[in-house]
Design a protein around this motif. Structure first.
Motif, PDB file in Angstrom:
ATOM      1  N   MET A   1       0.892  -1.151  -0.063  1.00 34.52           N
ATOM      2  CA  MET A   1      -0.441   0.077  -0.054  1.00 34.52           C
ATOM      3  C   MET A   1       0.964   1.326   0.029  1.00 34.52           C
ATOM      4  O   MET A   1       1.813   1.349   0.821  1.00 34.52           O
ATOM      5  N   PRO A   2       0.464   2.273  -0.825  1.00 37.30           N
ATOM      6  CA  PRO A   2       1.334   3.136  -0.733  1.00 37.30           C
ATOM      7  C   PRO A   2       0.848   4.354   0.470  1.00 37.30           C
ATOM      8  O   PRO A   2      -0.087   4.047   1.090  1.00 37.30           O
ATOM      9  N   PRO A   3       1.669   5.265   0.777  1.00 37.21           N
ATOM     10  CA  PRO A   3       1.282   6.155   2.004  1.00 37.21           C
ATOM     11  C   PRO A   3       0.270   6.979   1.581  1.00 37.21           C
ATOM     12  O   PRO A   3      -0.218   7.226   0.346  1.00 37.21           O
ATOM     13  N   ASP A   4      -0.538   7.458   2.471  1.00 35.42           N
ATOM     14  CA  ASP A   4      -1.707   8.461   2.308  1.00 35.42           C
ATOM     15  C   ASP A   4      -1.244   9.591   1.300  1.00 35.42           C
ATOM     16  O   ASP A   4      -0.077  10.241   1.364  1.00 35.42           O
ATOM     17  N   GLY A   5      -2.100   9.954   0.332  1.00 34.95           N
ATOM     18  CA  GLY A   5      -1.820  10.984  -0.775  1.00 34.95           C
ATOM     19  C   GLY A   5      -1.179  10.485  -1.837  1.00 34.95           C
ATOM     20  O   GLY A   5      -0.737  11.346  -2.824  1.00 34.95           O
ATOM     21  N   TYR A   6      -0.631   9.286  -1.743  1.00 33.06           N
ATOM     22  CA  TYR A   6       0.086   8.823  -3.120  1.00 33.06           C
ATOM     23  C   TYR A   6      -0.734   7.696  -3.606  1.00 33.06           C
ATOM     24  O   TYR A   6      -1.473   6.894  -3.027  1.00 33.06           O
ATOM     25  N   THR A   7      -0.464   7.359  -4.928  1.00 35.67           N
ATOM     26  CA  THR A   7      -1.057   6.324  -5.766  1.00 35.67           C
ATOM     27  C   THR A   7      -0.240   5.374  -6.319  1.00 35.67           C
ATOM     28  O   THR A   7       1.063   6.062  -6.729  1.00 35.67           O
ATOM     29  N   THR A   8      -0.249   4.206  -6.465  1.00 35.80           N
ATOM     30  CA  THR A   8       0.537   3.336  -7.234  1.00 35.80           C
ATOM     31  C   THR A   8       0.119   3.242  -8.534  1.00 35.80           C
ATOM     32  O   THR A   8      -0.813   3.068  -8.925  1.00 35.80           O
TER      33      THR A   8
END
Length: 71
Positions: free
Chosen positions: A1-8
């Motif tokens: 899972m990417p950190p909050d505010g980020y998208t993979t």
């Protein structure tokens, strides 16, 4: 899972190569920075008027009669 505010995202090998070139050419330290730079550069270009658009705009102005010059 990417950190909050980020998208993979998944990118092709050819796009990864292009992003690597952007990283090297524009002193970016990650793919994320290269993507952000490319997106910002593209959006900035969309806001600029092209030479052709400027010529067309000027041609249209020349063809319109100037109401202040009419008797």
């Amino acid at each position: 899972m990417p950190p909050d505010g980020y998208t993979t995202v998944t990118i092709s090998d050819s796009l990864a190569t292009k992003l690597t070139r952007i990283m090297a050419s524009h002193d970016r330290s990650s793919y994320a920075e290269a993507i952000e730079y490319a997106a910002d550069a593209t959006l900035a270009q969309e806001d600029e008027i092209t030479v052709q658009e400027l010529v067309q705009l000027l041609a249209e102005r020349i063809e319109k009669p100037n109401e202040t010059d009419l008797p």
